[in-house]
Scaffold this motif. Structure first.
Motif, PDB file in Angstrom:
ATOM      1  N   ALA A  22      64.098  45.575  48.855  1.00 55.96           N
ATOM      2  CA  ALA A  22      65.314  46.056  49.512  1.00 55.96           C
ATOM      3  C   ALA A  22      65.854  47.299  48.818  1.00 55.96           C
ATOM      4  N   VAL A  23      65.850  47.305  47.499  1.00 57.66           N
ATOM      5  CA  VAL A  23      66.348  48.452  46.749  1.00 57.66           C
ATOM      6  C   VAL A  23      65.411  49.641  46.897  1.00 57.66           C
ATOM      7  N   ALA A  24      64.108  49.385  46.883  1.00 61.59           N
ATOM      8  CA  ALA A  24      63.127  50.463  47.013  1.00 61.59           C
ATOM      9  C   ALA A  24      63.280  51.190  48.342  1.00 61.59           C
ATOM     10  N   ALA A  25      63.618  50.456  49.386  1.00 59.88           N
ATOM     11  CA  ALA A  25      63.764  51.066  50.708  1.00 59.88           C
ATOM     12  C   ALA A  25      64.858  52.121  50.728  1.00 59.88           C
ATOM     13  N   THR A  26      65.881  51.941  49.916  1.00 56.70           N
ATOM     14  CA  THR A  26      66.977  52.914  49.869  1.00 56.70           C
ATOM     15  C   THR A  26      66.785  53.951  48.769  1.00 56.70           C
ATOM     16  N   ALA A  27      65.856  53.665  47.822  1.00 57.78           N
ATOM     17  CA  ALA A  27      65.644  54.573  46.691  1.00 57.78           C
ATOM     18  C   ALA A  27      64.563  55.615  46.970  1.00 57.78           C
ATOM     19  N   GLY A  28      63.860  55.460  48.095  1.00 59.79           N
ATOM     20  CA  GLY A  28      62.853  56.452  48.454  1.00 59.79           C
ATOM     21  C   GLY A  28      61.498  56.241  47.821  1.00 59.79           C
ATOM     22  N   LEU A  29      61.253  55.052  47.270  1.00 62.20           N
ATOM     23  CA  LEU A  29      59.911  54.770  46.756  1.00 62.20           C
ATOM     24  C   LEU A  29      59.321  53.565  47.472  1.00 62.20           C
ATOM     25  N   ARG A  30      58.022  53.396  47.325  1.00 64.94           N
ATOM     26  CA  ARG A  30      57.319  52.296  47.983  1.00 64.94           C
ATOM     27  C   ARG A  30      57.128  51.160  46.987  1.00 64.94           C
ATOM     28  N   LEU A  31      57.565  49.967  47.336  1.00 57.79           N
ATOM     29  CA  LEU A  31      57.403  48.798  46.484  1.00 57.79           C
ATOM     30  C   LEU A  31      56.148  48.043  46.909  1.00 57.79           C
ATOM     31  N   ILE A  32      55.234  47.852  45.974  1.00 57.60           N
ATOM     32  CA  ILE A  32      54.011  47.088  46.212  1.00 57.60           C
ATOM     33  C   ILE A  32      54.232  45.678  45.687  1.00 57.60           C
ATOM     34  N   PRO A  33      54.202  44.643  46.536  1.00 59.37           N
ATOM     35  CA  PRO A  33      54.396  43.277  46.033  1.00 59.37           C
ATOM     36  C   PRO A  33      53.250  42.877  45.108  1.00 59.37           C
ATOM     37  N   GLY A  34      53.596  42.356  43.936  1.00 59.93           N
ATOM     38  CA  GLY A  34      52.565  42.000  42.977  1.00 59.93           C
ATOM     39  C   GLY A  34      52.936  40.796  42.135  1.00 59.93           C
ATOM     40  N   VAL A  35      51.992  40.398  41.286  1.00 60.60           N
ATOM     41  CA  VAL A  35      52.177  39.288  40.365  1.00 60.60           C
ATOM     42  C   VAL A  35      51.136  39.439  39.267  1.00 60.60           C
ATOM     43  N   GLU A  36      51.440  38.904  38.073  1.00 64.48           N
ATOM     44  CA  GLU A  36      50.476  38.870  36.976  1.00 64.48           C
ATOM     45  C   GLU A  36      50.212  37.416  36.637  1.00 64.48           C
ATOM     46  N   ILE A  37      48.978  36.973  36.851  1.00 68.31           N
ATOM     47  CA  ILE A  37      48.625  35.560  36.720  1.00 68.31           C
ATOM     48  C   ILE A  37      47.945  35.301  35.383  1.00 68.31           C
ATOM     49  N   SER A  38      48.389  34.255  34.702  1.00 69.35           N
ATOM     50  CA  SER A  38      47.839  33.870  33.399  1.00 69.35           C
ATOM     51  C   SER A  38      46.590  33.017  33.591  1.00 69.35           C
ATOM     52  N   VAL A  39      45.508  33.418  32.910  1.00 63.43           N
ATOM     53  CA  VAL A  39      44.194  32.790  33.078  1.00 63.43           C
ATOM     54  C   VAL A  39      43.625  32.456  31.702  1.00 63.43           C
ATOM     55  N   SER A  40      42.939  31.336  31.597  1.00 63.88           N
ATOM     56  CA  SER A  40      42.161  31.019  30.393  1.00 63.88           C
ATOM     57  C   SER A  40      40.700  31.320  30.679  1.00 63.88           C
ATOM     58  N   TRP A  41      40.119  32.171  29.836  1.00 62.47           N
ATOM     59  CA  TRP A  41      38.706  32.538  30.004  1.00 62.47           C
ATOM     60  C   TRP A  41      38.145  32.911  28.635  1.00 62.47           C
ATOM     61  N   GLY A  42      36.989  32.339  28.303  1.00 66.08           N
ATOM     62  CA  GLY A  42      36.322  32.690  27.060  1.00 66.08           C
ATOM     63  C   GLY A  42      37.129  32.395  25.821  1.00 66.08           C
ATOM     64  N   GLY A  43      37.980  31.357  25.883  1.00 66.02           N
ATOM     65  CA  GLY A  43      38.785  30.991  24.733  1.00 66.02           C
ATOM     66  C   GLY A  43      39.995  31.865  24.514  1.00 66.02           C
ATOM     67  N   GLN A  44      40.312  32.725  25.471  1.00 64.98           N
ATOM     68  CA  GLN A  44      41.465  33.607  25.348  1.00 64.98           C
ATOM     69  C   GLN A  44      42.304  33.569  26.629  1.00 64.98           C
ATOM     70  N   THR A  45      43.513  34.108  26.531  1.00 67.98           N
ATOM     71  CA  THR A  45      44.357  34.292  27.707  1.00 67.98           C
ATOM     72  C   THR A  45      44.083  35.671  28.277  1.00 67.98           C
ATOM     73  N   VAL A  46      43.741  35.706  29.538  1.00 64.61           N
ATOM     74  CA  VAL A  46      43.482  36.947  30.271  1.00 64.61           C
ATOM     75  C   VAL A  46      44.484  37.026  31.409  1.00 64.61           C
ATOM     76  N   HIS A  47      44.953  38.231  31.714  1.00 64.72           N
ATOM     77  CA  HIS A  47      45.923  38.407  32.797  1.00 64.72           C
ATOM     78  C   HIS A  47      45.280  39.129  33.973  1.00 64.72           C
ATOM     79  N   ILE A  48      45.469  38.560  35.150  1.00 68.04           N
ATOM     80  CA  ILE A  48      44.963  39.148  36.381  1.00 68.04           C
ATOM     81  C   ILE A  48      46.150  39.560  37.248  1.00 68.04           C
ATOM     82  N   VAL A  49      46.206  40.837  37.566  1.00 70.40           N
ATOM     83  CA  VAL A  49      47.274  41.361  38.415  1.00 70.40           C
ATOM     84  C   VAL A  49      46.842  41.264  39.877  1.00 70.40           C
TER      85      VAL A  49
END
Length: 287
Positions: free
Chosen positions: A50-77
């Protein structure tokens, strides 16, 4: 050149600014398109849009998901997701339940090391009580005078082998990529330079990710050293992955500021190439 930042956080996860403030800061910094990618939650996207629409920029909906892989925490956007998709929503809800339990154990571990009240203190820095994480603990440790700054907080606490670190099993790489795709999104490996993988392990991660249909990798990241940009650009090309660019912004004064990053290397294929919403948005803005 369009200034596109596809990785940032609000106080709906471990950022300091509200979603509206994040968008306003991005607009002030000359960002044309911004992805809000809070950890394991999409609660801030509607306000940001809603704010982006009035600010003149494009908002891309996203998320950063926490993953366990290879004994470590990896983040997938996940980029261009549908935040209301039931499969994605259910998966993220499960991760958030695990986050609450993890945060309590972190507080208990710090208490055993002589630092009492850490969990309650960290909660005081979290607008979203389901997303209390290491960054909130670190800010509290700084405020209490246990360490001089955030860097020291993660050097002395909250990391493997130090007080406040607890092992935790996140979701699988397959689940994370699957939820992103089910919601219509694009899966990107976040800040690959942050993981303590050797070259062989990193290649195995990229192979597994690509086999699951993962599309991109962050080449330019606020947590990468400039000398690493070429390395990850070459890996993107070698593994037929598109290149992403994002500051991983959390707060003013903590790392790179929104939109303040160099361009992708010229030989990379941008992950946003061909996104119709960007073409439509900027052609109408220029009309």
């Amino acid at each position: 050149m369009l200034n596109i930042d596809l990785h940032c956080h609000s106080n709906m996860s471990d950022g300091v600014l509200s979603p509206a403030e994040v968008v306003a800061r991005a607009a002030a910094n000359g960002v044309h398109a911004l992805a809000l990618t809070d950890h394991d939650d999409v609660a801030g996207i509607a306000t940001a849009q809603a704010v982006a629409a009035t600010a003149g920029l494009r908002l891309i909906p996203g998320v950063e998901i926490s993953v366990s892989w290879g004994g470590q925490t990896v983040h997938i956007v996940g980029l261009r997701i549908d935040p209301r998709h039931p499969e994605l929503a259910a998966g993220l809800h499960g991760i958030r339940l695990g986050r609450v339990e993890r945060a309590r154990r972190m507080g208990d571990d710090l208490a055993q090391s002589g630092i009492a009240g850490a969990y309650a203190g960290a909660c005081g820095y979290a607008a979203n009580k389901q997303l209390v994480g290491r960054t909130h603990f670190a800010r509290w440790l700084v405020a209490q005078g246990h360490v001089p700054d955030m860097r020291a907080a993660f050097r002395r606490f909250l990391t493997r082998g130090n007080p406040g670190y607890v092992e935790h099993e996140w979701t699988t790489l397959e689940n994370a990529v699957g939820w992103i795709h089910a919601s219509g999104g694009t899966a990107v490996i976040a800040h690959p330079g942050r993981y303590a993988f050797n070259a062989r392990e990193l290649h195995l991660l990229l192979d597994a990710f690509r086999a699951l249909g993962g599309e991109g990798i962050e080449v330019i990241s606020g947590t990468h050293h400039p000398t690493e940009y070429g390395k990850f650009a070459d890996l993107a090309r070698a593994f037929s992955l598109k290149a992403s660019r994002g500051t991983d912004f959390h707060a003013p004064g903590e790392g790179a500021d929104i939109g303040r990053l160099p361009a992708l290397p010229h030989y990379c294929q941008p992950v946003w190439q061909g996104w119709p919403e960007l073409a439509a948005h900027f052609s109408s803005s220029l009309a």
